[in-house]
Design a protein around this motif. Structure first.
Motif, short mmCIF file in Angstrom:
data_model
loop_
_atom_site.label_atom_id
_atom_site.label_comp_id
_atom_site.label_asym_id
_atom_site.label_seq_id
_atom_site.Cartn_x
_atom_site.Cartn_y
_atom_site.Cartn_z
N GLU A 56 0.81 -1.23 0.00
CA GLU A 56 0.00 0.00 0.00
C GLU A 56 0.84 1.28 0.00
N LYS A 57 2.11 1.20 0.28
CA LYS A 57 2.97 2.38 0.31
C LYS A 57 3.45 2.79 -1.08
N VAL A 58 3.32 1.91 -2.06
CA VAL A 58 3.82 2.18 -3.40
C VAL A 58 2.91 3.14 -4.16
N GLN A 89 7.82 -3.15 -14.94
CA GLN A 89 6.95 -4.32 -14.82
C GLN A 89 6.71 -4.68 -13.36
N GLN A 90 7.76 -4.63 -12.55
CA GLN A 90 7.61 -4.90 -11.12
C GLN A 90 6.68 -3.87 -10.49
N LEU A 91 6.83 -2.60 -10.88
CA LEU A 91 5.99 -1.54 -10.34
C LEU A 91 4.52 -1.77 -10.68
N ILE A 92 4.24 -2.13 -11.91
CA ILE A 92 2.85 -2.32 -12.36
C ILE A 92 2.13 -3.36 -11.51
N VAL A 93 2.80 -4.45 -11.19
CA VAL A 93 2.15 -5.54 -10.46
C VAL A 93 2.38 -5.47 -8.95
N SER A 94 3.00 -4.39 -8.46
CA SER A 94 3.39 -4.32 -7.05
C SER A 94 2.23 -4.14 -6.08
N GLY A 95 1.12 -3.65 -6.54
CA GLY A 95 0.00 -3.45 -5.64
C GLY A 95 -1.26 -3.10 -6.39
N PRO A 96 -2.39 -3.16 -5.70
CA PRO A 96 -3.65 -2.82 -6.34
C PRO A 96 -3.68 -1.36 -6.76
N LYS A 97 -4.23 -1.10 -7.93
CA LYS A 97 -4.43 0.24 -8.47
C LYS A 97 -3.16 0.93 -8.97
N VAL A 98 -1.97 0.31 -8.81
CA VAL A 98 -0.73 0.94 -9.28
C VAL A 98 -0.76 1.04 -10.80
N GLY A 99 -1.20 -0.02 -11.47
CA GLY A 99 -1.30 0.01 -12.93
C GLY A 99 -2.23 1.10 -13.41
N GLU A 100 -3.36 1.28 -12.72
CA GLU A 100 -4.31 2.33 -13.08
C GLU A 100 -3.73 3.72 -12.83
N GLU A 149 -1.71 -2.67 -20.11
CA GLU A 149 -3.10 -2.82 -20.52
C GLU A 149 -3.90 -3.65 -19.51
N ARG A 150 -3.33 -4.77 -19.06
CA ARG A 150 -4.04 -5.64 -18.12
C ARG A 150 -4.33 -4.97 -16.79
N TYR A 151 -3.37 -4.23 -16.27
CA TYR A 151 -3.50 -3.64 -14.94
C TYR A 151 -3.96 -2.18 -14.98
N GLY A 152 -4.10 -1.61 -16.16
CA GLY A 152 -4.41 -0.19 -16.28
C GLY A 152 -5.88 0.18 -16.29
N GLY A 153 -6.74 -0.80 -16.27
CA GLY A 153 -8.17 -0.49 -16.26
C GLY A 153 -8.72 -0.29 -17.66
N GLU A 154 -9.94 0.24 -17.71
CA GLU A 154 -10.66 0.33 -18.99
C GLU A 154 -10.07 1.36 -19.96
N ASP A 155 -9.39 2.38 -19.46
CA ASP A 155 -8.83 3.41 -20.34
C ASP A 155 -7.42 3.09 -20.82
N ALA A 156 -6.85 2.03 -20.35
CA ALA A 156 -5.45 1.73 -20.65
C ALA A 156 -5.22 1.50 -22.14
N PHE A 157 -6.03 0.63 -22.76
CA PHE A 157 -5.77 0.27 -24.16
C PHE A 157 -5.81 1.49 -25.07
N ILE A 158 -6.82 2.31 -24.95
CA ILE A 158 -6.96 3.46 -25.85
C ILE A 158 -5.78 4.43 -25.67
#
Length: 173
Positions: A56-58, A89-100, A149-158
């Motif tokens: 949660e600190k990330v 890549q490590q950052l993206i998967v490090s916690g919930p909502k980080v990708g978004e 794209e996978r962790y970024g939510g619905e707006d990631a792909f566009i």
């Protein structure tokens, strides 16, 4: 005397999850541009240790990490690009909502990825051993874009498609 191969981890005086993430995590990301040992080792291992234990600190530190990530990518030096992509890549998967949380910053970090996206080795019938070590820059960029794209939510792909027009969705296809 210790050589490079015996150094496998950082011996922390206090656990990484007790550190001030707003101070130390951006500092380690700044170190991604280092290519001299032991500075590059400490930067990469510090990022790994903090992302693994931070959860949660990330998320609150994401805006502070964009500048060092962008600067590392803008070096356009292949070894620096590779370690930066691994850290991203490590950052993206490090916690919930980080990708978004990264989506608003795609315009800052994706232009260099667009330049190198199709830079793959064409060895003909030969074997590319870099695949085993995940060192092919084109493949690393593709993996990173798919994670975004996978962790970024619905707006990631566009947003990815806007910055990297040749990118094809890994979710929609």
């Amino acid at each position: 005397m210790m050589n490079q191969t015996t150094l496998k981890s950082i011996v922390w005086k206090i656990q990484p999850d007790k550190l001030d993430y707003h101070h130390y995590l951006p500092l380690f990301f700044e170190g991604l541009r280092e290519i001299e040992h032991p500075y590059c080792f400490f930067a990469r291992q510090g990022i790994t240790d903090m992302l693994l234990q931070g959860c949660e600190k990330v998320l609150p530190t994401v805006p502070q990490l964009i500048r060092p990530i962008r600067e590392a990518l803008n070096t356009r030096c292949l070894p620096i690009l590779k370690v930066t992509l691994h850290s991203l890549q490590q950052l993206i998967v490090s916690g919930p909502k980080v990708g978004e949380a990264l989506v608003p910053y795609y315009r800052q970090i994706l232009p260099v990825l667009n330049i190198f996206k199709n830079k793959n080795l064409n060895l003909g019938d030969q074997i590319e051993y870099g695949q085993y070590k995940r060192e092919n820059i084109g493949d690393l960029i593709q993996e990173t874009l798919e994670l975004l794209e996978r962790y970024g939510g619905e707006d990631a792909f566009i947003n990815i498609k806007y910055m990297v027009p040749t990118y094809e969705s890994c979710i929609l296809n």
